[in-house]
Scaffold this motif. Structure first.
Motif, PDB file in Angstrom:
ATOM      1  N   LEU A  86       0.863  -1.171   0.000  1.00 12.61           N
ATOM      2  CA  LEU A  86       0.000   0.000   0.000  1.00 12.61           C
ATOM      3  C   LEU A  86       0.904   1.226   0.000  1.00 12.61           C
ATOM      4  O   LEU A  86       1.606   1.489   0.979  1.00 12.61           O
ATOM      5  N   SER A  87       0.905   1.965  -1.095  1.00  9.77           N
ATOM      6  CA  SER A  87       1.800   3.114  -1.241  1.00  9.77           C
ATOM      7  C   SER A  87       1.551   4.158  -0.148  1.00  9.77           C
ATOM      8  O   SER A  87       0.424   4.313   0.331  1.00  9.77           O
ATOM      9  N   LYS A  88       2.591   4.890   0.197  1.00 11.14           N
ATOM     10  CA  LYS A  88       2.523   5.825   1.322  1.00 11.14           C
ATOM     11  C   LYS A  88       1.488   6.925   1.134  1.00 11.14           C
ATOM     12  O   LYS A  88       0.926   7.412   2.119  1.00 11.14           O
ATOM     13  N   HIS A  89       1.235   7.328  -0.107  1.00  5.88           N
ATOM     14  CA  HIS A  89       0.265   8.417  -0.289  1.00  5.88           C
ATOM     15  C   HIS A  89      -1.142   8.005   0.109  1.00  5.88           C
ATOM     16  O   HIS A  89      -2.009   8.854   0.313  1.00  5.88           O
ATOM     17  N   HIS A  90      -1.371   6.680   0.257  1.00  5.91           N
ATOM     18  CA  HIS A  90      -2.683   6.205   0.713  1.00  5.91           C
ATOM     19  C   HIS A  90      -2.796   6.217   2.242  1.00  5.91           C
ATOM     20  O   HIS A  90      -3.902   6.090   2.772  1.00  5.91           O
ATOM     21  N   TRP A  91      -1.672   6.371   2.932  1.00 10.35           N
ATOM     22  CA  TRP A  91      -1.694   6.302   4.391  1.00 10.35           C
ATOM     23  C   TRP A  91      -2.391   7.509   5.018  1.00 10.35           C
ATOM     24  O   TRP A  91      -2.803   7.464   6.183  1.00 10.35           O
ATOM     25  N   LYS A  92      -2.507   8.590   4.257  1.00  8.17           N
ATOM     26  CA  LYS A  92      -3.164   9.778   4.802  1.00  8.17           C
ATOM     27  C   LYS A  92      -4.679   9.601   4.869  1.00  8.17           C
ATOM     28  O   LYS A  92      -5.382  10.385   5.531  1.00  8.17           O
ATOM     29  N   ASP A  93      -5.186   8.572   4.172  1.00  6.52           N
ATOM     30  CA  ASP A  93      -6.599   8.229   4.246  1.00  6.52           C
ATOM     31  C   ASP A  93      -6.784   7.048   5.190  1.00  6.52           C
ATOM     32  O   ASP A  93      -5.824   6.351   5.524  1.00  6.52           O
ATOM     33  N   LYS A  94      -7.980   6.814   5.606  1.00  6.36           N
ATOM     34  CA  LYS A  94      -8.272   5.704   6.509  1.00  6.36           C
ATOM     35  C   LYS A  94      -7.899   4.376   5.856  1.00  6.36           C
ATOM     36  O   LYS A  94      -8.344   4.067   4.751  1.00  6.36           O
ATOM     37  N   LEU A  95      -7.064   3.604   6.517  1.00  7.83           N
ATOM     38  CA  LEU A  95      -6.690   2.295   5.987  1.00  7.83           C
ATOM     39  C   LEU A  95      -7.913   1.383   5.939  1.00  7.83           C
ATOM     40  O   LEU A  95      -8.782   1.450   6.821  1.00  7.83           O
TER      41      LEU A  95
END
Length: 294
Positions: free
Chosen positions: A219-228
């Protein structure tokens, strides 16, 4: 009706959009839309796309299932014909015969010699096609509709080094490979990890036992700012700044960037704990497990 028109019909039938379909072959919705308008998708992309749609079981009735199945069959026919046409154009009859004798038993070219009604007779462990993704994963298409996914393995003995060298392409290329059976071709970076303790073993069917291999999609880091999507993906590999963990993530405080990790094993030594995502180098949601028998 050509294959593109049939794909558009199936897209409407299943209420899918361009972003949905594009994501299955690593394209944005807009790029996919343009490729559909120009009819410029490669045979491989068309085949992978329809194969993924079929594996997701999105159909609502038998007619829809047959429409998807027939489109996939038509695409396979086209792939085989295109390969055969190329052979005819560049080789003499004698040379073509010699080449076919060489390639006939090569799994990568097997589907060139399979008639439409013979696929069902191919052993389920015999690949129809082998191909490599741009991220280095290898897929072998099996006659039973599944795929063998081969990815780099990070064994226990290599995990300390992996934490510091996971961005080194030469290091990753040198890792041992391991294979998993998966339902469809995926988009993204895949890695396998060896599990080194019993923190995820609660003696149930969902256990991940010590010594097992797990395959994860990054899961790329730019997705971590959204709810996993912790309710969709139960188990995760967490590449921490100084170790690699296999845990469930049961909470994600998006504002603070903190995840709560949980072990299946109820032993007191495996209490829940929190990790700041600033200390995490990679996250993988686990898609397949090869449990070590105990």
């Amino acid at each position: 009706m050509d294959q593109y028109e049939e794909l558009i019909r199936i897209k409407k039938m299943l209420k899918l959009n361009n972003s949905d379909l594009g994501s299955l072959i690593g394209k944005s919705g807009d790029t996919f839309r343009k490729a559909m308008n120009r009819k410029s998708l490669t045979d491989h992309d068309l085949k992978a796309l329809v194969k993924s749609i079929a594996s997701m079981n999105l159909h609502n009735n038998e007619d829809e299932r047959l429409a998807i199945e027939n489109l996939l069959k038509d695409i396979r026919k086209k792939v085989r014909k295109n390969r055969s046409d190329i052979v005819h154009k560049i080789l003499s009859e004698e040379d073509e015969s010699k080449l076919k004798d060489v390639l006939r038993n090569d799994p990568e070219y097997r589907d060139l010699f399979i008639k439409d009604d013979e696929t069902k007779d191919v052993p389920v462990n015999q690949p129809l096609e082998i191909f490599q993704t741009k991220n280095g994963s290898q897929y072998e298409e099996l006659a039973n509709g599944k795929y063998v996914l081969t990815v780099p393995l990070v064994p226990v003995r290599a995990q300390a080094r992996y934490v510091y060298e996971f961005t080194d392409a030469e290091y990753i290329e040198g890792l041992t490979k391991v294979s998993f059976i998966v339902d469809r071709v995926g988009v993204g970076v895949y890695r396998a990890f060896e599990i080194q303790n019993d923190s995820m073993d609660d003696d149930s069917k969902r256990s991940i036992t010590s010594g097992s291999y797990v395959c994860g999609r990054e899961l790329s880091k730019h997705h971590w700012k959204d709810k996993l999507r912790i309710n969709h993906y139960n188990d995760w590999i967490i590449v921490h700044q100084d170790t690699i963990l296999c845990k469930q993530i049961i909470d994600h405080d998006v504002e603070k960037g903190i995840i709560t990790c949980h072990s299946l094993n109820t032993s007191p030594e495996y209490q829940d704990f929190e990790i700041n995502l600033n200390e995490v180098k990679q996250l993988f949601n686990i898609i397949s497990v090869q449990n070590m028998r105990v």
